[in-house]
Design an enzyme around this catalytic site. Structure first.
Site, PDB file in Angstrom:
ATOM      1  N   SER A 252       0.879  -1.173   0.000  1.00  6.47           N
ATOM      2  CA  SER A 252       0.000   0.000   0.000  1.00  6.47           C
ATOM      3  C   SER A 252       0.911   1.216   0.000  1.00  6.47           C
ATOM      4  CB  SER A 252      -0.894   0.018   1.234  1.00  6.47           C
ATOM      5  OG  SER A 252      -1.454   1.298   1.410  1.00  6.47           O
ATOM      6  N   ARG A 253       0.802   2.024  -1.040  1.00 11.32           N
ATOM      7  CA  ARG A 253       1.706   3.161  -1.152  1.00 11.32           C
ATOM      8  C   ARG A 253       1.343   4.274  -0.171  1.00 11.32           C
ATOM      9  NH1 ARG A 253       3.011   3.422  -7.692  1.00 11.32           N
ATOM     10  NH2 ARG A 253       2.207   1.360  -8.129  1.00 11.32           N
ATOM     11  N   VAL A 254       0.173   4.177   0.421  1.00  6.09           N
ATOM     12  CA  VAL A 254      -0.202   5.180   1.430  1.00  6.09           C
ATOM     13  C   VAL A 254       0.432   4.794   2.768  1.00  6.09           C
ATOM     14  CG1 VAL A 254      -2.160   6.102   2.751  1.00  6.09           C
ATOM     15  CG2 VAL A 254      -2.297   5.886   0.271  1.00  6.09           C
TER      16      VAL A 254
END
Lengths: 515, 121
Positions: free
Chosen positions: A378-380
């Site tokens: 998850s890039r967040v």
């Protein structure tokens, strides 16, 4: 009867010379859901047109079947236009009159859509009658710009331990769910929708499930499952089944995004699941080939990337000035034989803010959900985690990574040193702890407590293969004995020192009593 | 491809270098040499369509002779010099004018259909 007569009187009194009808055309060729139209010289791209069946008929014939069929202009050529027929294509014939409607394709949206099942054009298909209080909204809209967006920092809890702990999703993010057929992609999306019941009503997102090219029986089963769990109180289902024309399967995801944006612009949070975009790509390919557009790689049209990028860019977290609402997207892509380097999967991976990768091998080994945490991302990241989950999940990914490295040595268990054996057992316990049944999402405070127990060695007294059972017993125990601690975690969204101490004491008791 | 042939034939006709008979014969010879005689029916269809598209004729339908004058006036306003006037009882009253890309419908039939739709919807 009297009201009908009055209505007719009013219509006759106010009927005056109509403005002249401009821009008509005539169908010259029709077939496979596409009509080639001569005329319509002023038509614009994506404009709606109407195939008028009344022109060549007598009044009696026209009134008996005056249902107009709509079309969508998708090709503007030198002497003609080509339009996709949005309706019963068998009623469109050569020589039929076509009129421009002067507007882009719109669907009716409104708060009353919640709890309903609608088609790709927003028409109800659940037999509950028309949807009141709706207004039209264009199905294709420009995504919000950078200035209107805010950072993604509010969690969207899926209720799945493996996701919320290691691949956290934020409100406004696009997280792809990718894997082969039958590995549990839809299950993850549905569990996420079900889990929103654990959110307080004020912050609960409106969920939109878009079924693209699915079997109608599968969609009906999902609707029944959501209704049984009470999830239809906050869910809308948009369906374009496998039996519907390709145009509907192409439009359905955009309809879902439009409905989501309606709620987002009111300052609310919305979640849209696209199940699945591979089928939308296939439908778009079919339409493009029939429109005689040049085929590219794997016969997909050249703008296949743009199809998905403009759809997924509409997911956003809006700034306070724009109301602070959000639209989170969970697109689903089906791979063939685990090939994530194929054309459509790589396109969508490059668009989204991370992916949850489901492995068929893990599924067959009984690891469910079959999430490969090694390559899921998850890039967040932790910006979208509550403090409670962040506190307890820090060690898990590292432990699992070390476990995977050591897994190959498991067959030589008798030859390993104590420390390695301990790490392997710890990894196995962690893997077992992450298993979860379908349709049983967990509230985040329960997840935090369970992961707390796992990372602080409270499952060490159980054999690794018994950890899953122990975890279920722990859940029941915590619901019975730890109500106040769980409430404190839920309300504060963190594990305070007091909660930490109370939890440890309860878990000690559990370990002793259950051993 | 048939549409490309039709466009080429139409342009030749407009230029007037060859007569219709010469164009037809030369086309036949060309298609035979190229092995494309099967395209001939499609080329003819495309040519008919092209000729219809390029013509400057309004189709004027009237319910009765009383409507002829306003109908023809409306057709002339559209700029077309030729009008193909027909009587169509299905209109009930009034008239309508149709060109390739414009329709003016002042018929009783249109009025009643619109009335029915607005009352029942």
């Amino acid at each position: 009867m009297e009201s009908i007569i009055k209505r007719i009187e009013e219509e006759i009194v106010h009927a005056g010379p109509r403005e002249r009808d401009l821009d008509i055309g005539t169908v010259t060729i029709t077939g496979d859901g596409i009509a080639e139209i001569d005329g319509l010289s002023g038509a614009v791209m994506s404009e709606m047109v109407i195939f008028d069946p009344t022109f060549d008929r007598t009044l009696e014939e026209a009134l008996a079947d005056s249902d107009a069929i709509y079309g969508l202009v998708l090709n503007l050529e030198e002497d003609s236009v080509r339009a996709v027929i949005l309706g019963d294509a068998s009623k469109v014939h050569e020589g039929m009159l076509v009129r421009r409607l002067g507007r882009l394709l719109s669907i009716p949206v409104g708060d009353a859509l919640v709890g309903r099942v609608v088609s790709a054009l927003g028409e109800p298909v659940d037999g509950k009658g028309p949807v009141p209080g709706v207004t039209p909204m264009p199905i294709e809209r420009q995504a919000y710009g950078v200035i209107d967006r805010a950072p993604v920092n509010q969690p969207l809890h899926t209720g799945i331990k493996a996701v919320d702990a290691m691949i956290p999703i934020g409100r406004g993010q696009r997280e792809l769910i990718i894997g082969d057929r039958g590995v549990g992609k839809t299950a993850i999306a549905i569990d996420t929708i079900l889990n929103q019941k654990n959110e307080p009503a004020a912050t609960r997102p409106i969920c939109i499930y878009v079924a693209i090219g699915q079997k109608e029986s599968k969609t009906a089963k999902i609707v029944a499952q959501l209704a049984e769990a009470g999830a239809m109180e906050y869910t809308i289902v948009v369906t374009a089944p496998a039996s519907s024309p390709a145009a509907f399967q192409f439009l359905a995801p955009f309809a879902g995004a439009t409905i989501g944006e309606h709620f987002m612009e009111q300052g609310k949070d919305a979640l849209v699941v696209y199940d699945d975009l591979s089928k939308q790509a296939v439908a778009y390919r079919q339409m493009s080939l029939l429109l005689r557009r040049p085929p590219g790689r794997e016969a997909y049209p050249g703008d296949i990337f743009y199809l998905h990028s403009r759809l997924l860019e509409r997911a956003a977290k809006l700034s306070k000035e724009k109301g602070g609402g959000s639209l989170t997207a969970l697109p689903i892509i089906e791979t063939q034989e685990g090939d994530v380097s194929a054309y459509i999967p790589t396109n969508v991976i490059s668009i989204t803010d991370g992916q949850i990768y489901l492995q068929a091998d893990l599924f067959n080994k009984g690891m469910r959900p079959a999430i490969d945490v090694g390559i899921s991302v998850s890039r967040v990241g932790s910006s979208a985690q509550t403090k409670a989950i962040k506190k307890v999940s820090g060690k898990i990914k590292l432990e699992l990574a070390q476990f995977r490295e050591l897994e190959a040595f498991m067959q030589f268990a008798s030859d390993l040193d104590a420390d390695t054996k301990k790490r392997i057992d710890s990894g196995r316990r962690m893997t077992e702890m992450l298993k979860q049944n379908v349709g049983e999402p967990l509230a985040f405070e329960m997840q935090a407590a369970i992961i707390f127990a796992a990372t602080n060695g409270f499952f060490d007294s159980f054999a690794p293969e018994k950890t899953s059972d122990a975890e279920k017993r722990l859940q029941n125990y915590l619901l019975r004995e730890a109500g106040s601690v769980l409430t404190a975690i839920r309300e504060s969204r963190e594990i305070s020192e007091e909660s930490d101490a109370a939890l440890r004491a309860l878990l000690e008791k559990f370990s002793v009593s259950a051993a | 491809m048939p549409s490309d042939y039709a466009k080429a034939i139409y342009r030749l006709k407009q230029r007037g270098d060859l007569t219709d008979a010469q164009i037809a014969e030369n086309l036949r010879l060309h298609l035979t040499r190229a092995g494309k005689t099967k395209l001939l029916p499609a080329i003819v269809r495309e040519l008919k369509r092209l000729s219809y598209m390029k013509q400057d004729v309004s189709v004027v339908e009237i319910a009765s002779e009383a409507a002829r004058i306003p109908a023809v006036a409306a057709a002339k306003e559209l700029g077309n010099q030729e009008q193909d006037v027909r009587i169509n009882d299905a209109l009930i009253s009034g008239w309508r004018v149709k060109t390739r890309d414009t329709l003016i419908d002042r018929s009783g039939k249109r009025f009643l259909i619109d009335l029915y739709r607005s009352v029942t919807n």
